[in-house]
Design a protein around this motif. Structure first.
Motif, PDB file in Angstrom:
ATOM      1  N   ALA A 169      61.894  52.431  41.176  1.00 30.14           N
ATOM      2  CA  ALA A 169      61.592  51.250  41.992  1.00 30.14           C
ATOM      3  C   ALA A 169      60.402  51.495  42.930  1.00 30.14           C
ATOM      4  O   ALA A 169      60.388  51.080  44.062  1.00 30.14           O
ATOM      5  N   GLY A 170      59.398  52.251  42.412  1.00 33.70           N
ATOM      6  CA  GLY A 170      58.197  52.489  43.192  1.00 33.70           C
ATOM      7  C   GLY A 170      58.333  53.619  44.201  1.00 33.70           C
ATOM      8  O   GLY A 170      57.389  53.947  44.887  1.00 33.70           O
ATOM      9  N   LEU A 171      59.523  54.225  44.318  1.00 30.62           N
ATOM     10  CA  LEU A 171      59.720  55.312  45.257  1.00 30.62           C
ATOM     11  C   LEU A 171      59.572  56.648  44.552  1.00 30.62           C
ATOM     12  O   LEU A 171      59.926  56.786  43.388  1.00 30.62           O
ATOM     13  N   ILE A 172      59.062  57.640  45.260  1.00 25.71           N
ATOM     14  CA  ILE A 172      58.892  58.965  44.680  1.00 25.71           C
ATOM     15  C   ILE A 172      60.193  59.742  44.815  1.00 25.71           C
ATOM     16  O   ILE A 172      60.759  59.842  45.898  1.00 25.71           O
ATOM     17  N   THR A 173      60.665  60.302  43.714  1.00 32.01           N
ATOM     18  CA  THR A 173      61.908  61.062  43.732  1.00 32.01           C
ATOM     19  C   THR A 173      61.668  62.421  44.389  1.00 32.01           C
ATOM     20  O   THR A 173      60.532  62.846  44.603  1.00 32.01           O
ATOM     21  N   GLU A 174      62.754  63.112  44.669  1.00 29.10           N
ATOM     22  CA  GLU A 174      62.668  64.434  45.299  1.00 29.10           C
ATOM     23  C   GLU A 174      61.916  65.419  44.409  1.00 29.10           C
ATOM     24  O   GLU A 174      61.070  66.180  44.883  1.00 29.10           O
ATOM     25  N   ASP A 175      62.209  65.387  43.102  1.00 30.75           N
ATOM     26  CA  ASP A 175      61.520  66.282  42.164  1.00 30.75           C
ATOM     27  C   ASP A 175      60.028  65.985  42.120  1.00 30.75           C
ATOM     28  O   ASP A 175      59.197  66.899  42.074  1.00 30.75           O
ATOM     29  N   GLU A 176      59.691  64.687  42.132  1.00 35.08           N
ATOM     30  CA  GLU A 176      58.285  64.302  42.078  1.00 35.08           C
ATOM     31  C   GLU A 176      57.562  64.708  43.360  1.00 35.08           C
ATOM     32  O   GLU A 176      56.437  65.209  43.316  1.00 35.08           O
ATOM     33  N   SER A 177      58.181  64.512  44.516  1.00 32.06           N
ATOM     34  CA  SER A 177      57.532  64.887  45.769  1.00 32.06           C
ATOM     35  C   SER A 177      57.357  66.405  45.855  1.00 32.06           C
ATOM     36  O   SER A 177      56.342  66.900  46.358  1.00 32.06           O
ATOM     37  N   ASP A 178      58.321  67.152  45.316  1.00 29.48           N
ATOM     38  CA  ASP A 178      58.196  68.608  45.278  1.00 29.48           C
ATOM     39  C   ASP A 178      57.010  69.013  44.404  1.00 29.48           C
ATOM     40  O   ASP A 178      56.240  69.921  44.761  1.00 29.48           O
ATOM     41  N   ARG A 179      56.836  68.320  43.273  1.00 33.55           N
ATOM     42  CA  ARG A 179      55.707  68.615  42.380  1.00 33.55           C
ATOM     43  C   ARG A 179      54.376  68.325  43.078  1.00 33.55           C
ATOM     44  O   ARG A 179      53.416  69.086  42.957  1.00 33.55           O
ATOM     45  N   ILE A 180      54.314  67.220  43.833  1.00 36.48           N
ATOM     46  CA  ILE A 180      53.093  66.851  44.551  1.00 36.48           C
ATOM     47  C   ILE A 180      52.765  67.898  45.609  1.00 36.48           C
ATOM     48  O   ILE A 180      51.610  68.298  45.779  1.00 36.48           O
ATOM     49  N   VAL A 181      53.794  68.366  46.331  1.00 37.48           N
ATOM     50  CA  VAL A 181      53.581  69.397  47.356  1.00 37.48           C
ATOM     51  C   VAL A 181      53.103  70.693  46.702  1.00 37.48           C
ATOM     52  O   VAL A 181      52.220  71.376  47.239  1.00 37.48           O
ATOM     53  N   GLN A 182      53.655  71.037  45.545  1.00 40.52           N
ATOM     54  CA  GLN A 182      53.204  72.237  44.828  1.00 40.52           C
ATOM     55  C   GLN A 182      51.735  72.097  44.426  1.00 40.52           C
ATOM     56  O   GLN A 182      50.973  73.065  44.471  1.00 40.52           O
ATOM     57  N   GLN A 183      51.336  70.882  44.037  1.00 38.66           N
ATOM     58  CA  GLN A 183      49.926  70.639  43.707  1.00 38.66           C
ATOM     59  C   GLN A 183      49.056  70.832  44.949  1.00 38.66           C
ATOM     60  O   GLN A 183      47.961  71.397  44.870  1.00 38.66           O
TER      61      GLN A 183
END
Length: 285
Positions: A169-183
């Motif tokens: 629903a347009g929100l970033i999941t916990e796994d996705e936000s973790d991936r972004i932070v790793q990037q």
């Protein structure tokens, strides 16, 4: 471009031949109201990205309402048609390509006839990549083909990432936000010696600086600014120990500090002694 109807296309100056992957042409248009194409077939792959406006894309007996941020994919020999909205006509850009590996690369990106529409609401890179392909072809230089296919590979990579991103629903999941932070961590860890800023980091990842900083701190307990400072100071500490022939100023510049006094202040903040005091201590051991 507004409502000044426009059409621009630039072709690859080199023949396609039997190459693995070739950009044929790229273009951009502010269409007229009810601008219509098809029903027709193409003998190459074609991807449109909608910058603004609305319209309808028809394929395999299905009709799809297409708006800003959406892309539609046309496969070779696929009967399609599309029409721009009467009141809010499309402004879109496109890329046409072919080659023996084209279908495989398109499929690997997740673009299939069963999934011809891609919605990417937040990605700023898309129109930039389309325009970089246009610029590469427009240059008509000997490297035009290499640059155009390179940008197209990046573009397919963006689509692949967008289609595989686990968003709800347009929100970033916990796994996705973790991936972004790793990037973000990877970016800082490889670019720390350059004159980078957190604004540059946010821009490269396609996020608002404040939003990215909140996400970064939630996962690491420190802000990106603090992380970058500590990273630079830690790298400097290593050089102070291992590269005794380098001056304090040279070490500061090597880790991204271009003001030696600021470097000394930050080093003392983290380690309690100045860089020269730290080095003298190492030499006395």
């Amino acid at each position: 471009m507004g409502r000044n109807y426009s059409y621009y296309v630039v072709s690859n100056p080199l023949p396609a031949g039997n190459s693995d992957f070739t950009v044929l042409f790229a273009g951009e248009s502010q269409t007229k109201p009810e601008h219509r194409l098809g029903p027709k077939v193409y003998d190459y792959h074609l991807i449109h990205y909608v910058i603004s406006g609305r319209g309808v894309f028809s394929s395999h007996g299905e009709e799809y309402a297409i708006g800003a941020g959406d892309s539609f994919v046309i496969e070779p020999e696929q009967l399609i048609s599309y029409v721009s909205d009467e009141l809010d006509p499309w402004h879109y850009c496109w890329i046409a390509f072919t080659g023996t590996q084209a279908a495989k690369l398109v499929s690997e990106a997740g673009l299939t006839p069963a999934n011809p529409i891609i919605h990417i609401s937040r990605n700023r890179h898309m129109p930039v990549l389309y325009r970089q392909i246009q610029q590469a072809l427009k240059s008509k230089k000997s490297n035009a083909q290499l640059k155009a296919t390179g940008y197209l590979s990046l573009l397919l990579g963006e689509y692949c990432e967008a289609l595989s991103a686990p968003t709800i629903a347009g929100l970033i999941t916990e796994d996705e936000s973790d991936r972004i932070v790793q990037q973000a961590i990877h970016y800082l860890s490889t670019q720390y010696a350059e004159p980078i800023t957190i604004e540059m980091l946010a821009e490269s990842l396609g996020y608002n600086r404040a939003y990215l900083s909140r996400m970064f701190k939630k996962h690491t307990q420190v802000t990106p600014v603090t992380f970058l400072l500590k990273l630079r100071v830690d790298k400097a500490r290593l050089l102070l120990r291992e590269r005794l022939e380098l001056t304090i100023e040279q070490i500061a510049a090597s880790v991204g500090f271009y003001d030696p006094l600021y470097f000394s202040k930050q080093f003392k903040r983290w380690y309690g002694v100045s860089p020269s005091e730290y080095r003298n201590h190492i030499k006395s051991l």
